[in-house]
Design a protein around this motif. Structure first.
Motif, mmCIF file in Angstrom:
data_model
loop_
_atom_site.group_PDB
_atom_site.id
_atom_site.type_symbol
_atom_site.label_atom_id
_atom_site.label_comp_id
_atom_site.label_asym_id
_atom_site.label_seq_id
_atom_site.Cartn_x
_atom_site.Cartn_y
_atom_site.Cartn_z
ATOM 1 N N ARG A 577 -3.096 46.480 74.331
ATOM 2 C CA ARG A 577 -1.646 47.138 74.561
ATOM 3 C C ARG A 577 -1.126 47.424 73.033
ATOM 4 O O ARG A 577 -0.033 48.155 72.814
ATOM 5 N N LEU B 15 9.214 35.976 78.071
ATOM 6 C CA LEU B 15 9.995 36.855 77.343
ATOM 7 C C LEU B 15 11.326 36.017 76.666
ATOM 8 O O LEU B 15 12.260 36.157 77.459
ATOM 9 N N VAL B 20 9.122 37.528 82.394
ATOM 10 C CA VAL B 20 9.017 38.669 83.351
ATOM 11 C C VAL B 20 7.806 38.264 84.544
ATOM 12 O O VAL B 20 6.832 37.905 84.060
ATOM 13 N N ALA B 22 5.438 39.624 86.532
ATOM 14 C CA ALA B 22 4.605 41.125 86.587
ATOM 15 C C ALA B 22 4.081 41.020 88.067
ATOM 16 O O ALA B 22 3.858 42.176 88.725
ATOM 17 N N PRO B 41 5.035 52.510 91.473
ATOM 18 C CA PRO B 41 5.831 53.103 90.393
ATOM 19 C C PRO B 41 5.442 52.362 89.081
ATOM 20 O O PRO B 41 4.946 51.404 88.927
ATOM 21 N N GLY B 43 6.025 50.175 86.124
ATOM 22 C CA GLY B 43 6.426 48.883 85.795
ATOM 23 C C GLY B 43 6.137 47.883 87.138
ATOM 24 O O GLY B 43 6.589 46.871 87.102
ATOM 25 N N GLY B 45 3.263 46.716 88.153
ATOM 26 C CA GLY B 45 2.325 45.680 87.850
ATOM 27 C C GLY B 45 0.851 46.433 87.812
ATOM 28 O O GLY B 45 -0.090 45.291 88.081
ATOM 29 N N THR B 47 -1.126 47.806 85.931
ATOM 30 C CA THR B 47 -1.957 47.544 84.628
ATOM 31 C C THR B 47 -2.351 45.960 84.547
ATOM 32 O O THR B 47 -3.484 45.547 84.546
ATOM 33 N N THR B 48 -1.244 45.187 84.846
ATOM 34 C CA THR B 48 -1.484 43.799 84.856
ATOM 35 C C THR B 48 -2.613 43.261 85.898
ATOM 36 O O THR B 48 -2.994 42.591 85.568
ATOM 37 N N GLU B 172 -5.106 54.103 85.377
ATOM 38 C CA GLU B 172 -4.611 55.694 84.815
ATOM 39 C C GLU B 172 -5.364 56.509 84.443
ATOM 40 O O GLU B 172 -4.969 56.967 83.022
HETATM 41 N N1 LIG Z 1 2.847 41.684 77.341
HETATM 42 C C1 LIG Z 1 3.947 41.727 78.141
HETATM 43 N N2 LIG Z 1 5.031 40.863 77.972
HETATM 44 C C2 LIG Z 1 6.382 41.019 78.492
HETATM 45 N N3 LIG Z 1 6.304 41.776 79.742
HETATM 46 C C3 LIG Z 1 5.158 42.621 80.036
HETATM 47 C C4 LIG Z 1 3.917 42.541 79.307
HETATM 48 N N4 LIG Z 1 3.174 43.452 79.951
HETATM 49 C C5 LIG Z 1 3.798 43.953 81.008
HETATM 50 N N5 LIG Z 1 5.210 43.337 81.055
HETATM 51 C C6 LIG Z 1 5.944 43.634 82.123
HETATM 52 O O1 LIG Z 1 5.276 43.410 83.460
HETATM 53 C C7 LIG Z 1 5.750 44.427 84.451
HETATM 54 C C8 LIG Z 1 4.418 44.871 84.742
HETATM 55 O O2 LIG Z 1 3.955 45.867 83.951
HETATM 56 P P1 LIG Z 1 2.507 46.611 83.926
HETATM 57 O O3 LIG Z 1 2.199 47.014 82.685
HETATM 58 O O4 LIG Z 1 1.534 46.141 84.853
HETATM 59 O O5 LIG Z 1 3.216 48.137 84.694
HETATM 60 P P2 LIG Z 1 2.587 49.282 85.328
HETATM 61 O O6 LIG Z 1 2.651 49.223 86.738
HETATM 62 O O7 LIG Z 1 1.217 49.327 84.735
HETATM 63 O O8 LIG Z 1 3.450 50.365 84.847
HETATM 64 P P3 LIG Z 1 3.014 51.913 84.286
HETATM 65 O O9 LIG Z 1 2.621 52.878 85.317
HETATM 66 O O10 LIG Z 1 4.404 52.404 83.420
HETATM 67 O O11 LIG Z 1 1.912 51.563 83.218
HETATM 68 C C9 LIG Z 1 6.602 45.310 83.775
HETATM 69 O O12 LIG Z 1 8.036 45.105 83.950
HETATM 70 C C10 LIG Z 1 6.338 44.923 82.261
HETATM 71 O O13 LIG Z 1 7.747 45.041 81.497
#
Ligand SMILES: Nc1ncnc2c1ncn2[C@@H]1O[C@H](COP(=O)(O)OP(=O)(O)OP(=O)(O)O)[C@@H](O)[C@H]1O
Ligand SMILES: [Mg+2]
Lengths: 580, 226
Positions: A577, B15, B20, B22, B41, B43, B45, B47-48, B172
């Protein structure tokens, strides 16, 4: 080539600018290290292998007689020379010194010089070889049989206001105490090279012996210089070993005792008649006539066995003579003795032994060593009561202790000889401390530079790792183990430091070449002695070069290791990241 | 047969003083040979979730099973080996190794296998075969910077597939490509899914490319919806 090595090498090339900077950093430190080490080794080399060799030598054997008037003389030079040769390893040269401090009179001016006698066969000697004679020649001094000649250094010649062909008058106190003088013709003038050499004047050894009243076997000291000394402190160990080998025996004279009745051969020893010694000899003989306490006051007193006294026909109070052949003289030595007491020996070995007063013994023995010297077991219980061939001074570590040793000696009443083994650490401590100071300054400079360079390396590496955090994350996600991440960075830095060290080394050698091109003229500044013929002197030792390379590689290795290990421990998701 | 099984997975990111959330209790199973898409959408989750499935991030609580094995208790060393042998990654930003050319990038995972599963020749052949399958034989000696975005992603696909993994995860994969190229990448993945029988999980928020997916998992606010 493994993929890790491949990635390291290519990364090295990819981040050209930064790696070139880092490489320059390491090359400069390598260069500085090598230069500083080569310079200090050069100084060490000059000090120990050049200056000290002519100033004090590395190890000296010196003998003094009559501690009150402090006469410096070795009577049997060959004997001690042999012991030195047998017990000291790595001797480059060994020689005995003939010389004295003399007062020199020139054209209306005077100065003091160290006049040394130089053997004619010494024309090949390195001292003479490296001497730059500007007027006349060494041969004119050493091979001239028509007149008494002297060679001077320019400085002395100027001080005396003399030119080649002029005469100088030298005056000195000879060994035996008379004032002696001679007129010598200047037949060589040499260029001044160091202030230590400037004080020296030289002449034929045989002539100097006449002038100084010294016999063939006599010298004022034995000097040893080690071959290419790299580890100066090693002379201490060598001197200690030599010292141990120089333990004196009991002094004795095999002499003929002469009375009106005849002549008998006997072994003479000097008995110290202190009260504490009385207990010692009571175990071996019983006084049967006369008074042994007289031996303490009667300076020519002798203590004989009953048996010998009968043969000689003497009783206490009688006078007789002793005679012996000295080692280095053609004529016999004779002196008077007065019988103070007789003894009956508890063991027959003492029937042929006579004990004389210290005074009469020393007066003869030390000036005229006997040709035949009887043996007396050093571990015999009576030995502590007898006079030794010489007193061997304890070894000392520095010049303060050395001076104190001689000061203490002056307080004593001892008439005989004192032998001492010393090293340059005692006799030329000033030069040695100069070396310490220079080394310290060098090391301090290196240390400061190092901190600066260290910070540079650490920063560059951290930057490089931060920039490549995502790459680390990718590699970890794909399946690279932590240890391989570390390996990538470490080998990258390792290659870089190897190349940099090589470059730094080449530059260092170039600079050494460059710096030694200049000729410095410092005039009378004592720092001249740190130059070789006016040039800076570098001695780049392999061990120190390897050491410098090792230090630099090691430091960058450690920094790379710890920094990249920290990076490899990051969570993979976090690393991926990461955005700069 | 499920290659992936997630049970009540919660992921919280600390945080400051709060945290947060996720992922808030995700239950998910993916079948072998599936070609599934995770949509939601920004944020939400995605990627998480993919990071946790790919063993490059830990779930705060819950069970994650890959091939029926619970990965939450495995050591870093074993997880790394698991990623090397069983999981392939395709990143949104391609993440090729810049100092290696196409062939070397594709060979790279195989070279990391210390157990010498493959000989040098096999590695070369396997890499060349995949490069051919993604249509980059002509660029085999090019460095990443000499390639277009679509070509780079194709190299990444070849790299992800070269170890013959059970699962390929793509976060993605088309986000940095124009839609035409993106669709070509997706159809290539679809094709390889058929040929190699590899399970593909990709995330996207682009409904255009959803048509390629065999199944769809919707995620919103850290929860699977429908
Ligand atoms: N290292 C981190 N520290 C704190 N919060 C995080 C971290 N990584 C992700 N988040 C939070 O966790 C939530 C999910 O994030 P994630 O990156 O999984 O979203 P996403 O679905 O992949 O979004 P995008 O489509 O924009 O990539 C978000 O609210 C983000 O702010
Ligand atoms: Mg995302």
């Amino acid at each position: 080539m493994s993929v890790v090595t491949k990635i390291s090498l290519r990364n090295l090339i990819r981040q050209k600018r930064r790696n070139i900077l880092l490489g320059i950093c390491m090359a400069v430190s390598m260069c500085i290290l090598v230069l500083v080490f080569a310079f200090t080794s050069g100084i060490t080399d000059i000090l120990f292998n050049k200056v000290l060799v002519y100033m004090s030598g590395h190890i000296r054997i010196e003998m003094t007689e009559n501690t009150n008037s402090f006469k410096q003389i070795i009577r049997d030079t060959d004997h001690f020379m042999r012991i030195a040769e047998e017990n000291v390893e790595g001797i480059g040269e060994i020689y005995s010194e003939v010389g004295a401090f003399v007062r020199c009179l020139g054209n209306g001016k005077t100065t003091n010089v160290v006049l040394i006698g130089m053997p004619v066969e010494d024309l090949e000697d390195p001292f003479i070889q490296q001497m730059k004679v500007v007027e006349g020649s060494v041969e004119d001094v050493l091979l001239n049989t028509e007149e008494d000649t002297i060679g001077l250094f320019q400085q002395t010649a100027d001080d005396l206001n003399v030119k080649l062909g002029d005469t100088v008058k030298v005056r000195l106190n000879t060994f035996s105490g008379q004032v002696q003088s001679a007129v010598l013709t200047v037949r060589a003038i040499a260029e001044s090279q160091s202030m230590f050499m400037d004080m020296v004047a030289f002449m034929r050894e045989d002539r100097s012996r006449v002038l100084l009243n010294m016999r063939e076997q006599e010298s004022i000291g034995i000097v040893m210089n080690m071959k290419n000394m790299e580890n100066p402190a090693s002379v201490i160990e060598k001197a200690d070993k030599l010292h141990a080998a120089l333990k004196p025996d009991i002094a004795g004279i095999t002499a003929s005792l002469i009375s009106a009745k005849g002549e008998f051969e006997l072994d003479l020893f000097a008995l110290k008649t202190d009260e504490e010694n009385e207990a010692l000899y009571e175990d071996f003989f019983v006084i049967s006539a006369g008074d042994i306490s007289e031996l303490a006051t009667q300076e020519t007193g002798v203590l004989l066995s009953e048996q010998k006294a009968r043969e000689l026909g003497v009783v206490p109070g009688d006078t007789l003579y002793f005679r012996y052949r000295p080692r280095f003289d053609e004529t016999d030595r004779t002196d008077e003795l007065k019988v103070v007491a007789l003894f009956t020996a508890k063991s027959p070995e003492f029937n042929n032994t006579a004990f004389v007063h210290e005074e009469v013994f020393c007066n003869n023995y030390f000036g005229y060593l006997p040709e035949v010297e009887p043996a007396f077991a050093k571990d015999h219980p009576l030995a502590p009561a007898l006079v030794l061939q010489y007193i061997l001074l304890e070894r000392t570590g520095d010049s303060d202790a050395y001076m104190k040793k001689y000061q203490d000696l002056r307080k004593g009443e001892w008439k005989g000889a004192v032998l001492d083994v010393s090293t340059m650490y005692e006799t030329a401590s000033m030069v040695i401390s100069l070396q310490y100071v220079l080394n310290f300054v060098g090391m301090a400079a290196v240390a400061i530079l190092f901190v600066v360079i260290l910070i540079g390396v650490i920063n560059t590496l951290r930057m490089s790792i931060r920039e490549r955090t995502r790459e680390i994350g990718t590699n970890r996600a794909i399946g690279m183990q932590k240890v391989d991440i570390v390996n990538t960075f470490v080998s990258e830095i390792f290659f870089l430091s190897l190349i940099s060290c090589a470059v730094g080394l080449v530059i260092a050698f170039g600079l050494m070449q460059f710096f030694s091109m200049f000729t410095f003229d410092l005039g009378k500044n004592p720092l001249t002695m740190l130059l070789v013929e006016g040039h800076l002197h570098f001695v780049p030792r392999i061990s120190l070069i390897l050491g410098s390379g090792f230090i630099i590689t090691c430091i960058s290795f450690c920094i790379a290791f710890f920094t990249s290990r920290k990076a490899s421990k990051m969570s993979v998701a976090d690393a991926l990241r990461h955005y700069e | 047969m499920n290659v992936i099984e997630l049970k009540d997975v919660i992921k919280e990111y600390p945080l400051g003083k709060t945290s947060v959330h996720a992922l808030r209790g995700v239950n998910l199973s993916v079948k072998e040979g599936d070609f599934t898409s995770i949509v939601g959408p920004s944020g939400s989750g995605k990627t998480t979730l993919l990071n946790i499935i790919g063993c490059i991030d830990h779930a705060t609580t819950g069970v994650v099973k890959v091939h029926g094995k619970d990965v939450t208790t495995m050591s870093d060393y074993s997880l790394t080996l698991l990623r090397l042998h069983s999981i392939g990654f395709i990143f949104q930003t391609f993440n090729l190794i810049p100092v290696l050319n196409v062939r070397e990038n594709v060979e790279f995972p195989l070279l990391l296998m210390k157990s010498k599963n493959y000989t040098k020749k096999q590695i070369k052949e396997r890499a060349e075969k995949l490069i051919e399958e993604v249509g980059l034989s002509e660029h085999i000696n090019h460095r990443p910077y000499e390639l277009s975005g679509g070509q780079r992603q194709r190299v990444a696909i070849a790299r992800a597939l070269v170890t013959n993994p059970d699962i390929v995860l793509a976060d993605e994969p088309t986000a940095n490509l124009d839609s035409e190229t993106g669709e070509r990448i997706l159809s290539l993945m679809q094709e390889l899914n058929k040929i190699e029988k590899t399970t593909f999980i990709f995330s996207t928020h682009d409904p255009e490319i959803l048509k390629y997916a065999k199944s769809i998992t919707k995620i919103r606010d850290g929860k699977i919806v429908a």
